[in-house]
Write a protein that holds these residues in place. Structure first.
Motif, PDB file in Angstrom:
ATOM      1  N   TRP A 189     -57.618 -91.711  33.689  1.00 46.33           N
ATOM      2  CA  TRP A 189     -56.928 -92.117  32.465  1.00 46.33           C
ATOM      3  C   TRP A 189     -57.161 -91.061  31.399  1.00 46.33           C
ATOM      4  O   TRP A 189     -58.294 -90.844  30.972  1.00 46.33           O
ATOM      5  CB  TRP A 189     -57.489 -93.462  32.003  1.00 46.33           C
ATOM      6  CG  TRP A 189     -56.761 -94.120  30.870  1.00 46.33           C
ATOM      7  CD1 TRP A 189     -56.576 -93.629  29.617  1.00 46.33           C
ATOM      8  CD2 TRP A 189     -56.142 -95.407  30.886  1.00 46.33           C
ATOM      9  NE1 TRP A 189     -55.886 -94.525  28.838  1.00 46.33           N
ATOM     10  CE2 TRP A 189     -55.599 -95.628  29.597  1.00 46.33           C
ATOM     11  CE3 TRP A 189     -55.983 -96.386  31.844  1.00 46.33           C
ATOM     12  CZ2 TRP A 189     -54.930 -96.789  29.252  1.00 46.33           C
ATOM     13  CZ3 TRP A 189     -55.308 -97.552  31.505  1.00 46.33           C
ATOM     14  CH2 TRP A 189     -54.790 -97.747  30.234  1.00 46.33           C
ATOM     15  N   ALA A 240     -54.816 -90.858  28.581  1.00 51.78           N
ATOM     16  CA  ALA A 240     -54.190 -91.332  27.348  1.00 51.78           C
ATOM     17  C   ALA A 240     -55.248 -91.961  26.443  1.00 51.78           C
ATOM     18  O   ALA A 240     -56.327 -92.342  26.898  1.00 51.78           O
ATOM     19  CB  ALA A 240     -53.107 -92.357  27.679  1.00 51.78           C
ATOM     20  N   ARG A 291     -51.901 -92.948  34.155  1.00 54.09           N
ATOM     21  CA  ARG A 291     -52.120 -92.589  32.753  1.00 54.09           C
ATOM     22  C   ARG A 291     -52.763 -91.209  32.617  1.00 54.09           C
ATOM     23  O   ARG A 291     -53.479 -90.949  31.663  1.00 54.09           O
ATOM     24  CB  ARG A 291     -53.006 -93.645  32.072  1.00 54.09           C
ATOM     25  CG  ARG A 291     -52.439 -95.057  32.112  1.00 54.09           C
ATOM     26  CD  ARG A 291     -51.053 -95.135  31.466  1.00 54.09           C
ATOM     27  NE  ARG A 291     -51.072 -94.807  30.058  1.00 54.09           N
ATOM     28  CZ  ARG A 291     -51.297 -95.689  29.088  1.00 54.09           C
ATOM     29  NH1 ARG A 291     -51.494 -96.970  29.391  1.00 54.09           N
ATOM     30  NH2 ARG A 291     -51.312 -95.323  27.826  1.00 54.09           N
ATOM     31  N   ASP A 314     -57.914-101.978  27.319  1.00 55.64           N
ATOM     32  CA  ASP A 314     -57.441-101.251  28.494  1.00 55.64           C
ATOM     33  C   ASP A 314     -58.458-101.278  29.634  1.00 55.64           C
ATOM     34  O   ASP A 314     -58.095-101.106  30.800  1.00 55.64           O
ATOM     35  CB  ASP A 314     -57.120 -99.803  28.139  1.00 55.64           C
ATOM     36  CG  ASP A 314     -55.923 -99.680  27.202  1.00 55.64           C
ATOM     37  OD1 ASP A 314     -55.000-100.502  27.316  1.00 55.64           O
ATOM     38  OD2 ASP A 314     -55.925 -98.775  26.352  1.00 55.64           O
TER      39      ASP A 314
END
Length: 585
Positions: A45, A47, A12, A53
């Motif tokens: 990550w 995003a 991501r 998540d």
């Protein structure tokens, strides 16, 4: 710690803003990059991230995100967090130009503007703006009109414009430093990369009063704005700029003392900023990563801290960026070095937090290898602004004149800034403990407010019971509660008016609870003065020192919370009606 076993999941990761720096950092560390499911030690990550998540972060793993940080670094929310810290510690923590959150504080601005010179210039920044978008320089008499023209529901900040910025080559510039937040719980753990960058404006600087107010390329230093105009990077290394400033000082023979203390003042700004974020970051992160998932640094995040210097070498916080760009396209060796080292430092610190028996040793090695300064052990000295600081006094809020108030002298009387920040952190930690003991899960979907998933709130009954335990009159508690519920969305932390209708309210989330406690303390001090401190102070029987490195106001807040935590009243109120929404008055 065997580096060959470290695996980082980059599935991501942003190809535009982070990929180059992360690839470079992993290659130099000799770590393995994976971009699919399966076992890994760290998640990178970029995003947008939701609470659910974080379920991917298994115990012992880590992720480069704090839940809700995008909201906490927005202009309005950051200004309010800095204001909390300043109220607890005093103007020694006033590291940013004077700021008003509008439209809520427009009346306060209007009253303050009457004391400003008619030529004062202010800068308006949209709450969620980035890359220079929506920023405007306006004279004081135009501020109200501009604020009233904001779209319905929009928020912004109005800041005093720094009138005499330090120039190099006739150009205005700011400094971007990378701060690695590794733990938001009390005490905060954070580090700053000494390899910073300077970002230059494109057009020669002239004071805005001289007709250049509309020339943003002379007044704004944002890379996207200026590089878009010239097509070349507007960055230089901090080391280069620091050397240039030193040359100027040595040639002129003026400002040597200020120059020698410049780095310490920059570190001070970063330390105050990151400690201001700590309490709300810890509360939000607890929702996303409950205790079983925590390692020492289960979450870590690179933040961008933007600092401006004035002619007297005072350092001012401009803003914080929750996701500073690490793109390397068009970057020279200095820029690449700063960004790759920041990523490497963050990864190594996160990995060190997973090795229980050797964490401290690996943290020390990471700090040494990547020029990291510990913001929670920085040894900061009492504030010593440059020689011309008195000419910049309008940039800082006026100190309180209440009898017994230690505002402005707390650090000189009680040690260094770090001690004061720790004391303020302890007060906010106690606020979290009181809140957690008395709060209940949000009973969502019928509430008139939308709330972040997993949120908790404090009911009216619980809040008034807690206030009663601290000697606060019921009418005061009820009025403050109602006002804070009405203003739930004002800080932009994810709690905002919803579209559902109905006669029910959700109670106070943590940030609104803190706002309410501060409001109650202000009312007590306004009505009773030092007697309020005497009344509440008697509730402290835990041997705590009577004069911690806090303002008089900060001590009042701390003792009120101490009385609340001992009473258990809020917990009883919450237990009596768990999850019940509170009717409108």
């Amino acid at each position: 710690m065997d580096s060959s076993l470290v695996r980082v999941n980059t599935a991501r990761m942003s190809a535009k803003y982070y990929a180059d720096a992360v690839h470079g950092a992993l290659a130099e560390l000799g770590w393995e990059e994976v971009n699919s499911g399966g076992a890994c030690d760290l998640h990178w990550w970029d995003a947008p991230i939701r609470r659910e998540d974080f379920a991917a972060v298994q115990p012992g793993r880590a992720i480069n995100r704090f839940y809700g940080m995008v909201r906490l670094c927005r202009k309005v929310c950051l200004a309010r967090q800095l204001a909390w810290l300043e109220e607890l510690v005093g103007t020694a923590c006033a590291v940013s130009p004077r700021t008003w959150c509008v439209p809520a504080e427009l009346p306060d601005f209007a009253r303050g503007a009457e004391r400003q010179a008619s030529t004062s210039v202010f800068i308006i920044k949209p709450d969620a703006g980035c890359q220079g978008e929506g920023i405007a320089l306006v004279p004081g008499e135009e501020v109200a009109r501009r604020v009233r023209a904001l779209p319905t529901g929009a928020q912004a900040v109005v800041q005093a414009y720094i009138p005499r910025p330090l120039l190099l080559g006739g150009l205005k510039f700011d400094l971007r430093f990378y701060v690695l937040l590794c733990a938001a719980r009390h005490p905060v753990e954070a580090y700053m990369c000494a390899r910073g960058l300077a970002r230059f404006a494109t057009h020669a600087y002239t004071p805005p009063e001289d007709g250049s107010m509309g020339d943003l390329f002379a007044h704004l230093t944002n890379s996207t704005l200026n590089t878009g105009l010239t097509g070349v990077s507007n960055k230089r290394s901090w080391a280069h700029v620091h050397a240039k400033i030193g040359e100027r000082v040595r040639v002129s023979g003026v400002g040597l003392d200020a120059y020698e203390g410049l780095w310490e003042r920059i570190v001070r700004v970063a330390a105050v900023a990151v400690h201001a974020l700590g309490p709300l970051a810890a509360e939000l992160q607890q929702q996303a990563l409950p205790a079983p998932a925590f390692s020492r640094y289960a979450s870590f995040q690179i933040l961008g801290v933007d600092v401006m210097l004035d002619e007297d070498l005072n350092a001012w916080l401009l803003e914080m960026n929750h996701s500073p760009s690490m793109a390397l396209e068009g970057a020279d060796e200095d820029e690449r070095d700063a960004k790759v080292h920041a990523v490497q430092g963050a990864l190594r610190l996160a990995r060190a937090g997973q090795v229980d028996s050797e964490s401290d040793a690996h943290v020390v090695r990471a700090c040494s290898a990547h020029a990291l300064v510990r913001l929670h052990h920085a040894g900061l000295q009492p504030s010593t602004r440059g020689a011309g600081a008195e000419s910049q006094q309008h940039l800082v809020k006026e100190p309180s004149q209440r009898p017994g108030d230690m505002t402005g002298s707390a650090l000189s009387l009680h040690g260094n800034l770090l001690q004061a920040l720790d004391a303020a952190g302890a007060v906010m930690h106690e606020a979290r403990a009181v809140f957690e003991a008395a709060a209940s899960p949000v009973p969502a979907p019928r509430a008139r407010f939308s709330a972040p998933a997993g949120g908790r709130t404090l009911s009216r009954q619980a809040f008034t019971a807690l206030c009663a335990a601290a000697g606060v009159e019921g009418t005061v508690a009820m009025r403050v509660y109602g006002q804070c519920v009405s203003d739930i969305g004002a800080m932009g932390t994810g709690w905002a008016p919803g579209t559902a209708t109905g006669p029910l309210r959700p109670g106070l989330p943590f940030h609104a609870f803190v706002t309410a406690i501060f409001a109650v303390a202000r009312e007590r001090l306004a009505s009773k003065g030092d007697a309020a401190w005497a009344d509440v102070g008697r509730a402290r029987d835990d041997g705590a020192p009577r004069e911690p490195p806090l303002t008089h106001f900060g001590m009042c807040v701390g003792t009120m919370l101490n009385a609340m935590s001992k009473s258990g009243s809020g917990r009883l109120a919450a237990d009596a009606e768990p999850g019940r929404e509170v009717p409108d008055e």
